[in-house]
Motif scaffolding. Structure first.
Motif, short mmCIF file in Angstrom:
data_model
loop_
_atom_site.label_atom_id
_atom_site.label_comp_id
_atom_site.label_asym_id
_atom_site.label_seq_id
_atom_site.Cartn_x
_atom_site.Cartn_y
_atom_site.Cartn_z
N ASN A 56 0.81 -1.22 0.00
CA ASN A 56 0.00 0.00 0.00
C ASN A 56 0.84 1.27 0.00
O ASN A 56 0.71 2.09 -0.89
N PRO A 57 1.77 1.45 0.99
CA PRO A 57 2.57 2.68 0.96
C PRO A 57 3.45 2.78 -0.28
O PRO A 57 3.62 3.87 -0.84
N VAL A 58 4.00 1.64 -0.73
CA VAL A 58 4.87 1.65 -1.92
C VAL A 58 4.08 2.11 -3.13
O VAL A 58 4.46 3.04 -3.84
N ILE A 59 2.91 1.49 -3.36
CA ILE A 59 2.09 1.81 -4.54
C ILE A 59 1.62 3.27 -4.50
O ILE A 59 1.75 4.01 -5.46
N TYR A 60 1.10 3.69 -3.33
CA TYR A 60 0.55 5.04 -3.25
C TYR A 60 1.61 6.12 -3.35
O TYR A 60 1.42 7.12 -4.01
N SER A 61 2.74 5.93 -2.66
CA SER A 61 3.74 7.01 -2.66
C SER A 61 4.53 7.07 -3.95
O SER A 61 4.82 8.16 -4.44
N LEU A 62 4.87 5.91 -4.53
CA LEU A 62 5.70 5.93 -5.74
C LEU A 62 4.92 6.36 -6.97
O LEU A 62 5.49 6.88 -7.91
N ARG A 63 3.62 6.15 -6.96
CA ARG A 63 2.81 6.46 -8.15
C ARG A 63 2.09 7.81 -8.05
O ARG A 63 1.34 8.16 -8.94
#
Length: 316
Positions: free
Chosen positions: A290-297
């Motif tokens: 969740n944090p990876v997908i939301y922050s990187l995109r």
């Protein structure tokens, strides 16, 4: 009436032994290291999201406030399972008390259900933003945002009660070996020496209701969003609009994919090793995604993070 012998067989189980993963010590140390790294990254990633959304006024819109709630939920959700799992990977006696087991089961169901409700609410928010942009400000007010968030958490709290109550009332005789790394519904039902037909049916129905209703709401919201995006004349406009929703869509696909495969089955007949592998996905891996997908995109999020880092450097 039952004989005395039968009555003594149904003794109260005071603790359960969790079989966990492989009994090979090297394998357990490897699993411990990998899970610990993922857990630390999950906590850090989600705390960064909560902090950035809180500190940056630009991100005080409902979309980011929902994301902050989701991040807080992921921290609680993974903490319900992982610390005990890590302790047991190093311990010789991998045990959990009966009350500890029921508490873990309750928080696991409550937080899992709350995540379903939050993801559905977030999809509704994106639907309003894309399909009803002129009315968005009037519809998604601070008051309606608060109602949706509080509603998701409170409904989650109540959803957890019934499965936990039904499982806690089962008899476990003298068997206390759980073939899993945490107190999940499926291995507990397999372990019980009571007739679990009613419990299984009720839990299956509840899982089906929660997962299918939230999934349908989310799916309908995204179908309407996609239809709206297709009507946008410029390809750059399409790209920008879809990029704001694609991260949420990815999280939803991963979460529901694993959850539906696990809980919407009338009989819990998946092999225990496969059960454990899928459970690792949604208890350990998904909270990190969740944090990876939301922050990187998310460009706005990345800009806000850069701003905070620059501000911090200037102060020091």
């Amino acid at each position: 009436p039952r004989s005395f012998q039968e009555m003594t067989n149904v003794t109260a189980v005071l603790e359960f032994r969790l079989l966990g993963f492989s009994s090979n010590p090297h394998c357990q140390i490897l699993i411990f290291t990998v899970v610990l790294i993922i857990y630390i990254l999950t906590i850090l990633g989600n705390i960064i999201i909560i902090s950035v959304v809180t500190l940056e006024p630009q991100l005080h819109s409902p979309m980011y406030k929902f994301l902050k709630n989701l991040s807080f939920l992921e921290v609680c959700y993974t903490t319900t399972i992982v610390p005990k799992m890590l302790a047991n990977l190093l311990a010789k006696r991998k045990s959990i008390s009966f009350s500890g087991c029921m508490a873990q089961l309750y928080y696991f169901v409550f937080l899992g259900a709350t995540e379903c409700y939050l993801l559905a609410v977030m999809a509704y928010d994106r639907y309003l933003a894309v399909c009803e942009p002129l009315h968005y400000g009037m519809t998604m007010t601070a008051e309606s945002y608060t109602r949706l968030v509080v509603g998701s958490w409170v409904t989650g709290v109540f959803t957890g009660f019934l499965p936990c109550l039904m499982v806690s009332r089962l008899h476990f005789c003298s068997y206390n070996l759980i073939d899993h790394f945490f107190c999940d519904i499926s291995p507990l039902l397999k372990l019980s020496c009571s007739d679990t037909t009613v419990t299984e049916t009720v839990i299956f129905t509840l899982s089906l209701l929660v997962l299918s209703s939230c999934f349908l709401l989310t799916l309908v919201s995204y179908l309407l969003i996609i239809l709206s995006i297709l009507k946008i004349p410029s390809s750059s406009g399409k790209k920008v609009t879809f990029s704001t929703c694609s991260s949420h869509l990815m999280v939803v696909a991963i979460y529901y994919g694993t959850m539906i495969s696990m809980y919407v089955r009338p009989t819990y007949n998946l092999s225990s090793e496969l059960n454990k592998a899928v459970a690792v996905l949604y208890t350990v891996v998904t909270p990190l995604l969740n944090p990876v997908i939301y922050s990187l995109r998310n460009k706005a999020f990345k800009k806000a993070l850069e701003k905070i880092i620059i501000r911090h450097h200037r102060l020091h």
